[in-house]
Design an enzyme around this catalytic site. Structure first.
Site, short mmCIF file in Angstrom:
data_model
loop_
_atom_site.label_atom_id
_atom_site.label_comp_id
_atom_site.label_asym_id
_atom_site.label_seq_id
_atom_site.Cartn_x
_atom_site.Cartn_y
_atom_site.Cartn_z
N GLU A 79 28.29 3.70 5.62
CA GLU A 79 28.41 2.27 5.86
C GLU A 79 28.78 1.57 4.56
OE1 GLU A 79 24.65 0.09 6.56
OE2 GLU A 79 23.69 2.05 6.59
N CYS A 111 22.89 3.28 9.38
CA CYS A 111 22.35 4.51 8.78
C CYS A 111 22.35 5.71 9.73
CB CYS A 111 20.93 4.27 8.30
SG CYS A 111 20.79 2.89 7.18
N HIS A 233 14.27 8.49 9.36
CA HIS A 233 15.14 7.72 8.48
C HIS A 233 14.24 6.98 7.49
CE1 HIS A 233 17.89 5.03 6.71
NE2 HIS A 233 17.37 3.96 7.29
N1 CAA Z 1 -0.33 -3.18 -4.46
C1 CAA Z 1 -0.20 -2.34 -3.39
N2 CAA Z 1 0.53 -2.65 -2.26
C2 CAA Z 1 1.11 -3.86 -2.24
C3 CAA Z 1 1.01 -4.79 -3.30
C4 CAA Z 1 0.26 -4.40 -4.45
N3 CAA Z 1 0.12 -5.20 -5.49
N4 CAA Z 1 1.72 -5.88 -2.97
C5 CAA Z 1 2.24 -5.67 -1.73
N5 CAA Z 1 1.88 -4.45 -1.30
C6 CAA Z 1 2.24 -3.80 -0.03
C7 CAA Z 1 2.14 -4.74 1.16
O1 CAA Z 1 0.83 -4.83 1.66
C8 CAA Z 1 3.11 -4.06 2.12
O2 CAA Z 1 2.49 -2.96 2.72
P1 CAA Z 1 2.28 -2.92 4.32
O3 CAA Z 1 3.64 -3.13 4.93
O4 CAA Z 1 1.75 -1.55 4.58
O5 CAA Z 1 1.36 -4.04 4.64
C9 CAA Z 1 4.20 -3.51 1.20
O6 CAA Z 1 3.63 -3.47 -0.11
C10 CAA Z 1 5.44 -4.37 1.14
O7 CAA Z 1 5.04 -5.66 0.86
P2 CAA Z 1 5.74 -6.90 1.55
O8 CAA Z 1 5.86 -6.66 3.02
O9 CAA Z 1 5.09 -8.14 1.10
O10 CAA Z 1 7.17 -6.75 0.84
P3 CAA Z 1 8.48 -7.58 0.95
O11 CAA Z 1 8.32 -8.88 1.61
O12 CAA Z 1 9.01 -7.59 -0.43
O13 CAA Z 1 9.43 -6.72 1.92
C11 CAA Z 1 10.72 -4.91 2.76
C12 CAA Z 1 9.42 -5.30 2.03
C13 CAA Z 1 10.79 -5.63 4.10
C14 CAA Z 1 10.69 -3.41 3.00
C15 CAA Z 1 11.93 -5.29 1.86
O14 CAA Z 1 11.94 -4.48 0.72
C16 CAA Z 1 13.27 -5.19 2.55
O15 CAA Z 1 13.72 -6.14 3.17
N6 CAA Z 1 13.96 -3.98 2.45
C17 CAA Z 1 15.27 -3.80 3.02
C18 CAA Z 1 15.23 -3.67 4.54
C19 CAA Z 1 14.52 -2.44 5.01
O16 CAA Z 1 14.33 -1.50 4.28
N7 CAA Z 1 14.15 -2.42 6.32
C20 CAA Z 1 13.53 -1.28 6.93
C21 CAA Z 1 13.91 -1.09 8.40
S1 CAA Z 1 15.68 -1.29 8.66
C22 CAA Z 1 16.37 0.25 8.39
O17 CAA Z 1 15.70 1.23 8.42
C23 CAA Z 1 17.84 0.32 8.10
C24 CAA Z 1 18.03 0.43 6.65
O18 CAA Z 1 18.18 1.53 6.11
C25 CAA Z 1 18.00 -0.80 5.87
#
Ligand code: CAA
Length: 410
Positions: A79, A111, A233
């Site tokens: 992609e 993906c 994945h």
């Molecule tokens: N210590 C330990 N853990 C902590 C922490 C700390 N200080 N602060 C936060 N965390 C944890 C949170 O509790 C959370 O864990 P849980 O989900 O188990 O509750 C985790 O860290 C992530 O925290 P947030 O949800 O607050 O993080 P975020 O808002 O920054 O978003 C994300 C995380 C959504 C994965 C972001 O990185 C993102 O958008 N990534 C790209 C999209 C993605 O990967 N999507 C996945 C499905 S789509 C797919 O699979 C296709 C693809 O390849 C993209």
């Protein structure tokens, strides 16, 4: 007759960024990256690396000891392709000197197009059992600097040879599919970075997993208990564990937490060091599982492929006796150990590096130490180099079945 994986190999960029540096620069607690999403390093391509160079290097490893004259099709799943018309498979085909009587194509569905490529390859080999198909999954995951997606960026490639002489695993041709039109992650043609609704994308992933598993069960009668291992994945490493625990809950599995961890943990050893490699992520997970010390011969693996937008596919494979001898000599961990560390400033400079949009000539700086490099553009045409001195198209005239002459120069 059996059909499946004869070979599998990985490639990663030469450089990686320690996420401790990213956490410091973005003012984020590093535990969020290490524990929360499960990432330690992000693979970062240099300006002279792209999906073609990564895919070609993975394919070169996968083809060690394979009769290249039997390769009838190269399917390149990505992609983050380099051209809207020309298949990346053609560049790789030339760099590897594959036979000219060969079909070359590029596939896309976020993906999970690598998984469709794998099943198209199986179908092709079933029709022409003497042929071999080279499937390449290669991607570079780019979000925006400073966005929530940034720590989940990464890059890499996995190449697989599919044939009627599988040495690693047989693949069950039955697949449980799920498709729905959703906007969880996408990249319009005018953007270099993906757009993503992160939290929603996780929900959609889980829904697609449930539905694809259900469809697989209806197709095959097999369910959660039919598999000893699972590969998912991996948009970020914790997602694999989250997905597995979610699925176990949905099917009301009686396994303990540590038994469930043991089913998925062996597939999660590479991703923390590479980040998301989109189409390649699931297959890096498979390689991670296969490279564990334990002998897995006879074990069945449940595989879940997810592509945003969205499509899910659940399928399975069975690991064959003697598979370890068919794995590449250099292990993935050895390849990762040779990478060089990047500093934040260089990471951001490379991230911002754009090639001219008007086709004017430019040469990329020579940074990559890999056998193939993207050398630049002239007259809107991409130029690739093979640096180890081996000849391109060296094998075409040796084919016992097909001999095609090259085209004259333009
Ligand atoms: N210590 C330990 N853990 C902590 C922490 C700390 N200080 N602060 C936060 N965390 C944890 C949170 O509790 C959370 O864990 P849980 O989900 O188990 O509750 C985790 O860290 C992530 O925290 P947030 O949800 O607050 O993080 P975020 O808002 O920054 O978003 C994300 C995380 C959504 C994965 C972001 O990185 C993102 O958008 N990534 C790209 C999209 C993605 O990967 N999507 C996945 C499905 S789509 C797919 O699979 C296709 C693809 O390849 C993209």
């Amino acid at each position: 007759m059996k059909f499946g994986l004869e070979r599998i190999a990985v490639e990663v960029p030469r450089h990686s960024l320690d996420l401790a540096l990213l956490a410091e620069a973005r003012g984020v607690d590093v535990k969020k990256y290490h524990q929360g999403i499960g990432q330690e390093f992000m693979a970062v391509p240099s300006p002279d690396e792209d999906v073609v160079t990564l895919g070609a290097a993975a394919a070169e490893r996968a083809l060690e000891g394979v009769d290249r004259n039997r390769i009838r099709t190269v399917i390149f799943a990505t992609e983050s392709g380099v051209d809207q018309s020309k298949a990346a498979a053609i560049y790789v085909h030339k760099l590897l000197g594959l036979p000219r009587n060969c079909r070359t194509v590029e596939m896309k569905q976020a993906c999970c197009s690598g998984t469709s490529a794998l099943h198209f390859a199986l179908a092709s080999v079933a029709l022409e059992p003497e042929s071999k198909i080279l499937v390449i999954c290669a991607d570079i995951a780019r979000y925006g600097l400073g966005t929530a997606g940034e720590p989940t960026q990464g890059a890499g490639a996995v190449a697989m040879v599919v044939s009627s002489q599988p040495k690693i695993a047989t693949i069950n041709p039955k697949v449980g599919y799920f498709t729905d039109d959703v906007m969880d992650f996408w990249r319009p043609n005018y953007r270099e970075e993906a757009l993503v609704d992160g939290k929603y994308s996780i929900k959609v992933y889980m829904h697609a997993l449930e539905q694809a598993c259900k469809a697989y069960h209806i197709e095959t009668g097999e369910g959660f208990d039919s598999f000893q291992h699972f590969c998912y994945h991996l948009p970020f490493t914790r997602m694999g564990l989250k997905a597995h625990l979610h699925l176990a809950k949905v099917v009301e599995s009686s396994l303990t937490g540590s038994e469930l961890h043991a089913q998925v943990q062996p597939s999660l050893q590479l991703n923390p060091k590479t980040g998301n490699a989109y189409t390649a992520s699931l297959y890096m997970g498979l390689l991670s599982l296969l490279e564990q010390q334990e002998d897995l011969a006879g074990r069945k693996v449940g595989m879940f492929s997810y592509g945003s937008g969205c499509m899910g596919a659940f399928f399975s494979l069975e690991i064959l006796a003697g598979y370890k001898e068919a794995l590449p000599q250099e292990s993935s961990q050895e390849i990762l150990a040779k990478r060089e560390a990047l500093d934040m400033a260089t990471y951001e400079t490379w991230y911002e590096t754009r090639m001219p949009q008007d086709g004017s000539a430019f040469d990329t700086p020579h940074i990559s130490d890999r056998p193939f490099r993207f050398a630049g553009v002239a007259d809107h045409k991409r130029r690739y180099e093979r640096l180890d001195g081996r000849l391109e198209h060296s094998s075409s005239s040796a084919s016992e079945h097909f001999v095609a002459a090259p085209l004259p120069d333009s």
